[in-house]
Enzyme design. Structure first.
Site, mmCIF file in Angstrom:
data_model
loop_
_atom_site.group_PDB
_atom_site.id
_atom_site.type_symbol
_atom_site.label_atom_id
_atom_site.label_comp_id
_atom_site.label_asym_id
_atom_site.label_seq_id
_atom_site.Cartn_x
_atom_site.Cartn_y
_atom_site.Cartn_z
ATOM 1 N N CYS A 174 -4.812 0.479 -6.654
ATOM 2 C CA CYS A 174 -6.003 -0.313 -6.367
ATOM 3 C C CYS A 174 -7.128 -0.143 -7.392
ATOM 4 O O CYS A 174 -7.056 -0.674 -8.491
ATOM 5 C CB CYS A 174 -6.477 -0.019 -4.949
ATOM 6 S SG CYS A 174 -7.558 -1.317 -4.270
ATOM 7 N N LYS A 202 -3.996 8.822 -6.012
ATOM 8 C CA LYS A 202 -4.990 7.923 -6.604
ATOM 9 C C LYS A 202 -6.107 8.717 -7.274
ATOM 10 O O LYS A 202 -6.730 9.588 -6.656
ATOM 11 C CB LYS A 202 -5.551 7.016 -5.509
ATOM 12 C CG LYS A 202 -6.552 5.970 -5.976
ATOM 13 C CD LYS A 202 -6.989 5.122 -4.780
ATOM 14 C CE LYS A 202 -7.979 4.049 -5.167
ATOM 15 N NZ LYS A 202 -8.390 3.247 -3.984
ATOM 16 N N GLU A 206 -1.138 -0.734 -0.608
ATOM 17 C CA GLU A 206 -1.964 0.463 -0.416
ATOM 18 C C GLU A 206 -2.272 0.692 1.064
ATOM 19 O O GLU A 206 -2.597 -0.236 1.796
ATOM 20 C CB GLU A 206 -3.275 0.310 -1.185
ATOM 21 C CG GLU A 206 -4.199 1.516 -1.073
ATOM 22 C CD GLU A 206 -5.546 1.305 -1.740
ATOM 23 O OE1 GLU A 206 -6.173 2.309 -2.106
ATOM 24 O OE2 GLU A 206 -5.977 0.139 -1.881
#
Length: 278
Positions: free
Chosen positions: A160, A119, A41
């Site tokens: 994440c 995300k 990430e």
């Protein structure tokens, strides 16, 4: 299918981060002969102030256009094309007006972008050591569940903090995912206690391979305060067993995601067919 996951120690200097990524990818290619390479990430710019983050961010070309992009975008494309592999670009900052997206792009062996995921879940928390994080101050969340095909296998995308929301992973499984990529920059306190167990849980629940390339080590935030990422890049099989793990430091792992293992586990324990409430 052989997959390599890269562990990096990025900071706020984009040029240095690109050089580090190229070196580690070449090491993984020489060592493991993977068909897919995956980065962590925000590997192009981790830390720094808002101006640094925006300076490192890129405007992505329209999806499906195969047009030229920024420096990191073209770096990923060239690695894919030159080595005839799929490249999962971890995540990079995508310019989106007054805010950014935390965005994954995936390239096929011809250097064509085949997937883009933004995300969904933003990291707005205080960790057990008292450090505050407010991702939503700089980023906005995406709203699409995304999969792609690599060598006939459906792969799902997450980033994440998404790991804490199993409903996203259920949707990826329902969309046919057999491998799920989760690039991350986990903090040390949350990583120490939750990283591996969450990844194993998502692997077990979805009966999918989990590939989790991570950032490791020290970087500085916008005020110059040191922040630490946990690392421990790993690959887990659909039974939840860790097949490979990177220790502290930069490096890579390569593991074979065996479709026959996935098929056997799903056949013998058909949990998706047994679901009652979703």
């Amino acid at each position: 299918m052989r997959i390599s996951a890269i562990q990096m120690n990025p900071g706020a200097d984009k040029a240095q981060n690109l050089a580090q990524a190229r070196e580690l990818i070449q090491g993984a290619l020489a060592d493991g002969r993977p068909r897919i390479v995956a980065l962590p990430e925000m590997w192009t710019c981790l830390g720094g102030d808002r101006a640094k983050k925006f300076a490192a961010a890129e405007t992505l070309p329209p999806e499906g256009s195969n047009a030229a992009g920024g420096e990191a975008y073209e770096c990923l494309r060239e690695v894919a094309r030159a080595n005839k592999i799929h490249v999962h670009g971890g995540s990079i900052a995508e310019l989106a007006g007054d805010l950014l997206y935390n965005t994954t792009v995936v390239f096929d062996p011809n250097g064509v972008e085949i997937a883009r995921y933004r995300k969904i879940h933003l990291f707005d928390i205080v960790t057990p050591d008292g450090m505050g994080y407010r991702e939503s101050a700089t980023f906005k969340g995406g709203d699409r569940v995304v999969t792609f095909k690599a060598h006939g296998t459906t792969c799902g995308l997450a980033i994440c903090y998404d790991i804490r929301f199993p409903e996203l992973f259920l949707k990826l499984r329902q969309a046919g995912a057999e491998i799920i990529f989760l690039p991350a920059a986990f903090t040390v306190p949350t990583g120490r206690d939750h990283w591996e167990v969450l990844l194993q849980a998502r692997a077990i629940e979805t009966q999918s391979w989990i590939v989790a390339p991570a950032c490791w080590g020290r970087h500085l935030d916008g005020s110059g305060e040191p922040r630490m990422t946990f690392g421990r890049t790993l690959i887990a099989d659909p039974w939840g067993l860790v097949t490979a793990r990177v220790p502290d430091g930069t490096g890579w792992i390569t593991s074979r995601a065996d479709a026959t293992v996935t098929e056997r586990i799903r056949r013998d324990m058909p949990v998706l067919a047994h679901r009652k409430f979703v």
